[in-house]
Design a protein around this motif. Structure first.
Motif, mmCIF file in Angstrom:
data_model
loop_
_atom_site.group_PDB
_atom_site.id
_atom_site.type_symbol
_atom_site.label_atom_id
_atom_site.label_comp_id
_atom_site.label_asym_id
_atom_site.label_seq_id
_atom_site.Cartn_x
_atom_site.Cartn_y
_atom_site.Cartn_z
ATOM 1 N N VAL A 1 -1.653 -26.673 -5.856
ATOM 2 C CA VAL A 1 -0.680 -26.588 -6.940
ATOM 3 C C VAL A 1 0.713 -26.964 -6.475
ATOM 4 O O VAL A 1 1.468 -27.606 -7.190
ATOM 5 C CB VAL A 1 -0.694 -25.162 -7.556
ATOM 6 C CG1 VAL A 1 0.359 -25.033 -8.642
ATOM 7 C CG2 VAL A 1 -2.064 -24.848 -8.091
ATOM 8 N N SER A 2 1.071 -26.611 -5.265
ATOM 9 C CA SER A 2 2.425 -26.897 -4.783
ATOM 10 C C SER A 2 2.681 -28.391 -4.640
ATOM 11 O O SER A 2 3.814 -28.844 -4.757
ATOM 12 C CB SER A 2 2.681 -26.197 -3.452
ATOM 13 O OG SER A 2 1.813 -26.712 -2.453
ATOM 14 N N LYS A 3 1.636 -29.187 -4.411
ATOM 15 C CA LYS A 3 1.792 -30.630 -4.265
ATOM 16 C C LYS A 3 1.461 -31.388 -5.547
ATOM 17 O O LYS A 3 1.607 -32.590 -5.616
ATOM 18 C CB LYS A 3 0.892 -31.143 -3.141
ATOM 19 C CG LYS A 3 1.302 -30.640 -1.781
ATOM 20 C CD LYS A 3 0.394 -31.189 -0.717
ATOM 21 C CE LYS A 3 0.781 -30.654 0.649
ATOM 22 N NZ LYS A 3 -0.097 -31.143 1.701
ATOM 23 N N ASN A 4 1.017 -30.677 -6.559
ATOM 24 C CA ASN A 4 0.618 -31.306 -7.812
ATOM 25 C C ASN A 4 1.851 -31.802 -8.560
ATOM 26 O O ASN A 4 2.746 -31.043 -8.877
ATOM 27 C CB ASN A 4 -0.167 -30.307 -8.668
ATOM 28 C CG ASN A 4 -0.753 -30.952 -9.902
ATOM 29 O OD1 ASN A 4 -0.645 -32.154 -10.101
ATOM 30 N ND2 ASN A 4 -1.373 -30.146 -10.723
ATOM 31 N N GLU B 1 1.636 -33.262 -11.543
ATOM 32 C CA GLU B 1 1.384 -33.201 -12.976
ATOM 33 C C GLU B 1 1.926 -31.899 -13.548
ATOM 34 O O GLU B 1 2.261 -30.976 -12.831
ATOM 35 C CB GLU B 1 -0.119 -33.294 -13.247
ATOM 36 C CG GLU B 1 -0.716 -34.633 -12.842
ATOM 37 C CD GLU B 1 -2.215 -34.687 -13.084
ATOM 38 O OE1 GLU B 1 -2.719 -33.854 -13.850
ATOM 39 O OE2 GLU B 1 -2.857 -35.566 -12.514
ATOM 40 N N GLN B 2 1.986 -31.840 -14.865
ATOM 41 C CA GLN B 2 2.450 -30.652 -15.579
ATOM 42 C C GLN B 2 1.517 -29.485 -15.298
ATOM 43 O O GLN B 2 0.321 -29.607 -15.429
ATOM 44 C CB GLN B 2 2.488 -30.933 -17.083
ATOM 45 C CG GLN B 2 2.784 -29.746 -17.940
ATOM 46 C CD GLN B 2 4.267 -29.513 -18.089
ATOM 47 O OE1 GLN B 2 5.036 -30.417 -17.907
ATOM 48 N NE2 GLN B 2 4.642 -28.316 -18.434
ATOM 49 N N THR B 3 2.071 -28.372 -14.888
ATOM 50 C CA THR B 3 1.274 -27.156 -14.760
ATOM 51 C C THR B 3 1.792 -26.159 -15.776
ATOM 52 O O THR B 3 2.987 -26.073 -16.041
ATOM 53 C CB THR B 3 1.367 -26.555 -13.348
ATOM 54 O OG1 THR B 3 2.723 -26.323 -13.033
ATOM 55 C CG2 THR B 3 0.758 -27.484 -12.303
ATOM 56 N N TYR B 4 0.883 -25.405 -16.360
ATOM 57 C CA TYR B 4 1.252 -24.485 -17.427
ATOM 58 C C TYR B 4 1.476 -23.066 -16.922
ATOM 59 O O TYR B 4 2.060 -22.256 -17.597
ATOM 60 C CB TYR B 4 0.178 -24.492 -18.511
ATOM 61 C CG TYR B 4 0.063 -25.855 -19.155
ATOM 62 C CD1 TYR B 4 1.003 -26.265 -20.091
ATOM 63 C CD2 TYR B 4 -0.942 -26.735 -18.803
ATOM 64 C CE1 TYR B 4 0.925 -27.514 -20.682
ATOM 65 C CE2 TYR B 4 -1.034 -27.984 -19.383
ATOM 66 C CZ TYR B 4 -0.105 -28.376 -20.326
ATOM 67 O OH TYR B 4 -0.183 -29.607 -20.903
ATOM 68 N N PHE B 5 0.975 -22.751 -15.736
ATOM 69 C CA PHE B 5 1.113 -21.409 -15.202
ATOM 70 C C PHE B 5 1.787 -21.483 -13.845
ATOM 71 O O PHE B 5 1.523 -22.381 -13.054
ATOM 72 C CB PHE B 5 -0.255 -20.738 -15.060
ATOM 73 C CG PHE B 5 -0.983 -20.613 -16.360
ATOM 74 C CD1 PHE B 5 -0.594 -19.677 -17.300
ATOM 75 C CD2 PHE B 5 -2.054 -21.436 -16.652
ATOM 76 C CE1 PHE B 5 -1.252 -19.562 -18.505
ATOM 77 C CE2 PHE B 5 -2.720 -21.329 -17.856
ATOM 78 C CZ PHE B 5 -2.319 -20.393 -18.783
ATOM 79 N N GLU B 6 2.644 -20.513 -13.593
ATOM 80 C CA GLU B 6 3.290 -20.432 -12.301
ATOM 81 C C GLU B 6 2.482 -19.518 -11.400
ATOM 82 O O GLU B 6 2.032 -18.457 -11.834
ATOM 83 C CB GLU B 6 4.706 -19.880 -12.459
ATOM 84 C CG GLU B 6 5.627 -20.772 -13.253
ATOM 85 C CD GLU B 6 7.001 -20.156 -13.441
ATOM 86 O OE1 GLU B 6 7.421 -19.377 -12.568
ATOM 87 O OE2 GLU B 6 7.618 -20.442 -14.466
ATOM 88 N N PRO B 7 2.300 -19.904 -10.134
ATOM 89 C CA PRO B 7 1.547 -19.050 -9.223
ATOM 90 C C PRO B 7 2.219 -17.685 -9.057
ATOM 91 O O PRO B 7 3.449 -17.586 -9.029
ATOM 92 C CB PRO B 7 1.557 -19.812 -7.907
ATOM 93 C CG PRO B 7 1.919 -21.208 -8.261
ATOM 94 C CD PRO B 7 2.726 -21.136 -9.522
#
Length: 73
Positions: free
Chosen positions: A32-35, A37-43
């Motif tokens: 996720v940290s290198k993604n 694209e749009q992410t909808y949730f924060e870790p």
């Protein structure tokens, strides 16, 4: 590069265990940290989901809707 559309027929032919292995490999491959694209949730953030389980009267409304739906069929 192979597209998802080209891969899907082969994926559908996999055995159950191979599909589970594929899911695990793909999940481990996500970073996720290198993604970019749009992410909808924060870790590590807590998200509250509203469900009918704790809403007053929700069970009665759902039961009424089910009863009406079964009467229509």
């Amino acid at each position: 590069m192979v597209t998802l559309t080209e891969l899907l027929p082969n994926i559908h032919e996999l055995s159950y265990l191979d599909k589970v292995r594929l899911i695990r490999i793909l999940a481990e491959d996500l970073d996720v940290s290198k993604n970019q694209e749009q992410t909808y949730f924060e870790p590590y953030k807590t998200y509250y989901l509203h469900t009918p389980q704790f809403e007053a009267g929700a069970a009665a409304i759902l039961m009424q809707a089910l009863a009406e739906a079964s009467q229509e069929n």
